[in-house]
Scaffold this active site. Structure first.
Site, PDB file in Angstrom:
ATOM      1  CG  ASP A   1      18.128  -9.870  21.086  1.00  0.00           C
ATOM      2  OD1 ASP A   1      17.329  -9.382  21.497  1.00  0.00           O
ATOM      3  OD2 ASP A   1      18.111 -10.138  20.024  1.00  0.00           O
TER       4      ASP A   1
ATOM      5  CG  ASP B   1      16.078  -6.103  21.797  1.00  0.00           C
ATOM      6  OD1 ASP B   1      15.881  -5.024  21.880  1.00  0.00           O
ATOM      7  OD2 ASP B   1      14.993  -6.962  22.348  1.00  0.00           O
ATOM      8  CD  GLU B   2      19.335  -6.139  18.496  1.00  0.00           C
ATOM      9  OE1 GLU B   2      20.021  -6.675  17.741  1.00  0.00           O
ATOM     10  OE2 GLU B   2      17.914  -6.261  18.568  1.00  0.00           O
TER      11      GLU B   2
END
Length: 688
Positions: free
Chosen positions: A135, A225-226
């Site tokens: 993350d 973003d993960e």
DNA sequence: CATTTTAAT
DNA sequence: CTGCATTAAAATG
């Protein structure tokens, strides 16, 4: 991602405390006590997110409450909160009833079912894989800071209107993702707002991706973003412990992309996801892959930490005495009766700390709908609404073209000025995708809504297609066989012409091309009548649409409560590390088409049609083919074929018509000469 | 009972 | 006070 407030993790208990404190300070308000839950709701989920440790939450809560109070949004939230409270009351009443039954020796089945469920789930526990959830820390904000280092020292947020994310300075003031901009300004006067710049974030995500690929070439991007990685193989090959491998990965990401990431390491995706938040920012956390450690970890974990348990479910669970995942066990016999079978299975698997271990590229997941929606300043004039609808249809058409689908169901979603959300749906006589079709079938729904409430004022409009039908070639038919295609004239057997042209093959169904916005009522009615008649005789066509769905085996059945899966959510297709730009997507679609065309060439030189009953290829000649089918049918009874088709269809998208009707309709065209159908229609219906 | 709509994440 | 996708359950008839 952080811009998804509803998915953020937080310490629910702490939040509750904060609200309680805040409430006592607002007791001057007439019904302040009734606003506990609402305030908690407004406070949002991420208040104890990293970077907010030193924040005076009661003050934050107060400011948010006062800023929101009186707005239409607030009123709507208030109403939602009220109905949730009512729902919880019903749940509690039901639980009391269940307890009464139990006291009289009932609920033995439930106990048994829970036992079996736990046993089976436990049996399937897989501790052999090492899953990592990574993350990025305040991703968008971090990227902006790289471009403008001076921002590092001041509080700023990304995203206008609502904050998509904000840097850690801003978080100290209580700002967080998902918060309304004006509320954030009250919390943090002088907060700098930056517009979103997706290209920039995409480019950065790509940099991160190149590192991730080295650890797991098949990593799964969950959002921009993960990502999830399975590093089992990597650790083996490099003789590294999971922790060392992840430290190394993080260092490498930092060196290569200049941003920091946090990671969670565990035996499955569910726990890994929870872990990545434990040492945020720029940290990592591991739960050892043994049963005892996992159960210990879950025991005191607040339910809200789990993906799939949000603010509502958390409150419902809390009401029946489940605050942590460990608490689930004691309530196991009530769960299925209170929340349903799916929720029961889900909760038990959560309690056991189970989760999926298969990680794979997001592109491999089957898309179930395509839609678009937009918010605007209140609109109410019929003309403007129609204009908006037309525009929405155009937008959706682009997406449909890009993704290569048409939809058998069309959903119109609206949000009233009061924030009430409504939706209506129709099943057009055949799969739709062009802006004309979309508009044409959506407009009556809009009109109906307008009639239902006069002076309808909208702040949002959206269109969505579901029950998708691929317009890509080379799909498998509903009998589970790949259909043969020939390029000559047979190319059109696919029937799904691309490009939004509204010419319709075979004149089977002509769609008015012009602007029928003000088409007279009589014509409309005639048209609808005709369509209704056609709809009835068109089951085969719909069937054929179904044929274009991927085979059941290729379909991944995910559910929010999939005991073994992370909740499937929008992020699957989010613009993640596996982000595919519009261009890329088109390129991919084109490539798929080329491949399919290639495949279509190979089997036969002469056009042939596979018999849907026996599967034997027949000459592509209508009369003979139908004769063959009739022959086949007399051998097998109609009942049989109906059953077999239903079995195959079962795993697919829901049927467009009630099964009972569908069966009848399906049988019909082959029985007699179309029961009023034209030869043409029959052909289309069969092979389209 | 199946389908439509809403609610939730 | 966004937007998108997905699913389960409630409402509906």
């Amino acid at each position: 991602m952080e811009r998804m407030p509803r998915h953020n993790d937080d310490l629910a208990a702490e939040a509750e405390d904060a609200v309680a404190t805040a409430a006592s300070t607002t007791s001057a308000l007439p019904d302040a006590s009734q606003h506990h839950t609402l305030k908690y709701h407004l406070l949002g989920p991420s208040l104890t997110k990293s970077g907010q440790d030193g924040v005076d939450q009661s003050k934050v809560s107060e400011i948010i409450y006062n800023a929101s109070k009186g707005s239409k949004y607030f009123t709507n939230e208030e109403n939602k909160d009220k109905s949730l409270t009512a729902k919880i009351d019903r749940i509690l009443a039901k639980k009391r009833e269940l307890q009464r039954i139990e006291a009289q020796g009932g609920l033995k089945n439930e106990l048994k079912a829970a036992e079996i469920c736990i046993e089976e789930l436990e049996y399937g526990r897989d501790l052999s894989q090492t899953i990592v959830h990574i993350d990025c820390d305040a991703f968008y904000a971090a990227v902006e800071e790289l471009d403008r280092p001076e921002l590092k020292d001041v509080p700023f947020a990304v995203g206008m209107g609502v904050l998509t994310t904000c840097n850690y300075h801003a978080r100290k003031f209580g700002c967080r993702s998902g918060m309304a901009g004006f509320v954030a300004d009250k919390l943090c006067p002088g907060l700098i707002h930056l517009p979103l710049n997706f290209e920039k974030y995409t480019a950065k995500a790509k940099e991160v991706r190149t590192v991730l690929e080295q650890y797991d070439p098949r990593f799964e991007s969950a959002s921009m973003d993960e990502a999830y990685l399975n590093i089992t193989t990597y650790c083996q090959e490099h003789q590294l412990s999971p922790e060392d491998a992840v430290s190394q990965l993080r260092a490498q990401v930092h060196a290569h992309a200049k941003i920091t990431i946090s990671a969670g390491i565990a035996a499955n995706a569910r726990i890994a996801k929870i872990c990545s938040n434990k040492n945020k920012p720029n940290g990592q956390f591991l739960v050892p892959s043994d049963r005892a450690s996992i159960l210990a970890f879950m025991r005191h974990l607040p339910t809200r930490k789990v993906n799939g348990i949000g603010r509502v479910f958390e409150r419902e669970l809390d009401a029946i005495g489940v605050k942590t995942c460990g608490d689930i066990y004691a309530q196991r016999i009530y769960l299925s009766r209170l929340f349903g079978e799916k929720a029961f299975n889900f909760l038990v698997s959560v309690h056991l700390g189970l989760g999926r271990t298969d990680v794979r590229p997001a592109e491999e997941f089957e898309r179930k709908s395509v839609g678009t929606e937009s918010t605007f300043h209140d609109l109410s004039s019929p003309a403007e609404l129609r204009e908006k609808l037309r525009w929405t249809a155009e937008e959706l058409e682009k997406d449909m073209l890009r993704t290569g689908f048409r939809g058998r169901t069309l959903v119109l979603k609206i949000k009233l000025h009061s924030y009430e959300v409504l939706s209506r749906q129709v099943q057009p006589p055949r799969a739709v995708g062009t802006k004309e079709e979309l508009y044409r079938f959506a407009e009556p729904m809009l009109e109906k809504l307008e009639r239902e409430m006069d002076g309808m004022k909208l702040r949002l409009m959206g269109l969505r297609c579901t029950h998708l039908v691929s317009t890509k070639k080379g799909e498998v038919d509903f009998f589970g066989r790949v259909r043969r295609r020939v390029s000559e004239q047979g190319a059109e057997v696919d029937g799904q012409e691309r490009g939004g042209v509204d010419v319709d093959e075979d004149g089977w169904q002509k769609w008015p091309t012009g602007d029928e916005e003000f088409e007279d009522a009589a014509r409309q009615e005639r048209q609808e009548e005709a369509e209704e008649t056609e709809r009835l005789s068109q089951q085969y066509e719909q069937q054929e649409d179904e044929e274009q769905d991927p085979p059941p085996s290729a379909q991944r059945q995910t559910s929010k409560y999939d005991p073994d899966g992370a909740p499937s959510d929008y992020r699957r297709y989010g613009n993640g590390f596996a982000w595919r730009s519009i261009l890329e997507e088109e390129a991919a679609a084109a490539a798929a088409e080329r491949a399919a065309e290639e495949a279509a060439k190979e089997p036969v030189g002469r056009e042939q049609w596979d018999c849907p009953i026996c599967g034997v290829p027949q000459a592509a000649e209508e009369k003979g083919f139908n004769a063959h089918i009739d022959g086949c049918l007399s051998r097998r009874t109609i009942k049989e074929i109906v059953r077999s088709t239903d079995e195959v269809s079962e795993n697919k998208a829901p049927m467009a018509v009630p099964a009972s009707t569908a069966k009848r309709k399906r049988g019909r065209p082959v029985l007699k000469d179309g029961g009023g159908r034209t030869d043409q229609g029959r052909k289309r219906a069969f092979f389209a």
